[in-house]
Scaffold this motif. Structure first.
Motif, short mmCIF file in Angstrom:
data_model
loop_
_atom_site.label_atom_id
_atom_site.label_comp_id
_atom_site.label_asym_id
_atom_site.label_seq_id
_atom_site.Cartn_x
_atom_site.Cartn_y
_atom_site.Cartn_z
N THR A 1 38.45 33.14 47.78
CA THR A 1 38.59 32.96 46.34
C THR A 1 38.35 31.51 45.95
OG1 THR A 1 40.05 33.15 44.41
CG2 THR A 1 41.12 32.69 46.52
N TRP B 1 47.72 36.14 47.45
CA TRP B 1 46.69 36.76 46.61
C TRP B 1 45.93 37.85 47.35
CZ3 TRP B 1 41.68 36.66 48.25
CH2 TRP B 1 41.36 35.69 49.22
N GLY C 1 48.36 33.68 36.40
CA GLY C 1 49.80 33.64 36.15
C GLY C 1 50.15 33.25 34.73
N GLY D 1 49.94 35.31 32.04
CA GLY D 1 50.27 36.44 31.19
C GLY D 1 49.06 37.12 30.58
N SER E 1 45.58 38.21 35.06
CA SER E 1 44.59 37.93 36.11
C SER E 1 44.78 38.90 37.26
CB SER E 1 44.73 36.48 36.59
OG SER E 1 45.96 36.29 37.28
N SER E 2 46.02 39.36 37.49
CA SER E 2 46.26 40.26 38.62
C SER E 2 45.54 41.59 38.44
CB SER E 2 47.76 40.46 38.84
OG SER E 2 48.37 41.03 37.71
P1 ADP Z 1 49.01 37.29 35.53
O1 ADP Z 1 48.59 38.67 35.92
O2 ADP Z 1 49.72 37.27 34.23
O3 ADP Z 1 47.89 36.30 35.53
P2 ADP Z 1 50.56 37.54 37.92
O4 ADP Z 1 51.66 36.74 38.50
O5 ADP Z 1 50.77 38.99 37.68
O6 ADP Z 1 50.09 36.80 36.60
O7 ADP Z 1 49.30 37.44 38.88
C1 ADP Z 1 48.85 36.18 39.35
C2 ADP Z 1 48.53 36.29 40.82
O8 ADP Z 1 47.38 37.14 41.01
C3 ADP Z 1 48.12 34.96 41.43
O9 ADP Z 1 49.25 34.21 41.84
C4 ADP Z 1 47.30 35.42 42.61
O10 ADP Z 1 48.12 35.84 43.69
C5 ADP Z 1 46.59 36.65 42.07
N1 ADP Z 1 45.26 36.33 41.52
C6 ADP Z 1 44.83 36.56 40.27
N2 ADP Z 1 43.54 36.15 40.12
C7 ADP Z 1 43.15 35.64 41.30
C8 ADP Z 1 41.96 35.03 41.79
N3 ADP Z 1 40.88 34.88 41.01
N4 ADP Z 1 41.95 34.62 43.07
C9 ADP Z 1 43.01 34.78 43.86
N5 ADP Z 1 44.16 35.32 43.46
C10 ADP Z 1 44.25 35.75 42.20
#
Ligand code: ADP
Ligand code: MG
Length: 399
Positions: A80, A111, A140, A142, A145-146
């Motif tokens: 990533t 991740w 992270g 909101g 991204s997850s």
């Molecule tokens: P949100 O979904 O609101 O952004 P979350 O805590 O649910 O916050 O998800 C964030 C987590 O998702 C990050 O800490 C990481 O583990 C993972 N993640 C999201 N996008 C990526 C990315 N592009 N590369 C690696 N990990 C990612």
């Protein structure tokens, strides 16, 4: 001086993806498969999804991409480009054998659990691959991204296996499962659903019980949605989320309904008057029941292009989350208050689970800069701003 962040285009992200892949996989041919999953913002309907209620999110122009190719082995290697974790450069890379994938969310790097979860929840056997992940969704913050990572990964795997999931709801559910079992986050279905189904120019009114949805066109107007990322994240977020879920269950048990979706304000008030429900559980349920109503009304007024009423419902939603559900925090409250006092703002609310993350503000285009400068000069933190338009959902691409 703070300014509005211009989102990197998906094309530019993909171009960077090719370079990043060439750097990390110098002996491989060029990537030939691509999965794209957008982030989302929820316009109204907060903490209603796990109560079988309604939500009204839209997919964002910010996306996560997974770009790579099959490697004729049972080995996956994924890198990533996002490095805003408190980890070393090394931990941006993960390598594992497909059969070894197990629902152990203690796995590191953290991740990679999202990627492994999607592999484990995919509908068929998959093949080994090399891939890179790049994203324009803030991590992270909101904006989910997850879910965008899960949906992009799933779409990428659909491309490399040639095995496309026909029922899109199944795709969203598999991604939700991945987050439950591998990331250990007991999220509702909204984030994955909108990331899969998003439609350009539309918000979606999603019935989280039947999983039916209705596209709500966002007619061309003088108003835009401004997202303000508070850039803060309070630690109690996940424990409080769990607690709210229990409190909602307790309320539906007391009300003798399967979920708060089926409860009425009359029956809740009666129970409260009779002293059969304590003040806290009462307030939690009052938020959920009123928020479900507000969300349905909001979709109706949006269809009519009545943005003024929509803004009022956004304000009411925030106040209910702050006072009854108690998932806001001083920073989000301040961002909302500052925005609301700028002429041209129709409504402002926190969005997402709460205790940090983002606010969303409905504002006349000509007043966006006034909101940004008001917040910039009076808010103590380091906010980030984005204006967003409703974008399309997941894409599966064979290059
Ligand atoms: P949100 O979904 O609101 O952004 P979350 O805590 O649910 O916050 O998800 C964030 C987590 O998702 C990050 O800490 C990481 O583990 C993972 N993640 C999201 N996008 C990526 C990315 N592009 N590369 C690696 N990990 C990612
Ligand atoms: Mg998330």
């Amino acid at each position: 001086k703070m300014s509005i962040i211009k989102t990197e285009t998906t094309e530019a992200l993909i171009e960077r993806g090719f370079e990043f892949f060439a750097k990390h996989f110098p002996n491989s041919e060029k990537p030939d498969k691509l999965g794209i999953g957008p982030g989302r913002v929820n316009l109204i309907g907060e903490h209603t999804d796990y109560n079988d209620g309604f939500v009204l999110p839209m997919a964002l122009p910010m996306v996560t991409i997974v770009l790579g190719r099959a490697n004729d082995s049972d080995n996956c290697c994924v890198v990533t480009a996002c490095n805003d974790f408190d980890e070393t450069e090394d931990s941006n890379k993960t390598e594992f054998k497909i059969p070894s994938v197990k629902p152990l969310y203690v796995g590191t790097p953290k991740w990679a659990n999202y990627v492994k979860g999607v592999i484990a929840c995919f509908q068929s056997i998959i093949v080994g691959f090399d891939a890179v992940i790049l994203s324009s969704v803030p991590l992270g913050g909101g904006l989910s991204s997850s879910a965008s990572l899960e949906v992009a990964t799933y779409s990428f795997i659909e491309a490399i296996t040639g095995n496309k999931t026909i029922q899109l709801v199944q795709k969203a559910k598999a991604c939700q499962n991945a987050e439950h079992m591998f990331a250990g986050v007991p999220c509702g279905i909204m984030d994955q659903f909108i990331s899969v189904m998003g439609i350009e120019g539309h918000a979606l009114l999603i019935d989280c019980k039947s999983l039916q949805y209705e596209p709500v066109p966002m007619t061309e107007s003088n108003y835009v949605f401004l997202i303000t990322n508070s850039n803060i994240h309070h630690e109690l977020s996940s424990s409080q989320y769990q607690l709210r879920r229990y409190q909602c269950e307790e309320a539906s048990d007391l009300l003798n309904v399967q979920s708060l979706r089926s409860a009425t304000m009359e029956s809740l008030n009666k129970l409260h008057l009779n002293g059969k429900i304590n003040d806290i559980i009462y307030k939690r349920a009052r938020h959920v029941i009123s928020e479900i109503e507000r969300t349905k009304t909001a979709a109706d007024v949006l269809k009519r292009g009545d943005y003024k009423s929509f803004g009022e419902l956004m304000n009411a939603s925030h106040n209910s989350l702050r006072d009854d559900f108690e998932v806001s925090c001083p920073e989000l409250d301040q961002l909302v208050e500052l925005a609301r006092k700028v002429p041209g703002v129709l409504g402002s609310r926190m969005t997402g689970g709460g205790f940090g993350g983002c606010t969303v503000t409905l504002v006349d285009r000509t007043a966006v800069n006034a909101v940004v400068s008001t917040i910039s000069s009076e808010y103590k933190g380091c906010p980030k701003f984005y204006t967003v338009s409703p974008s399309c959902g997941a894409k599966i691409v064979k290059l």
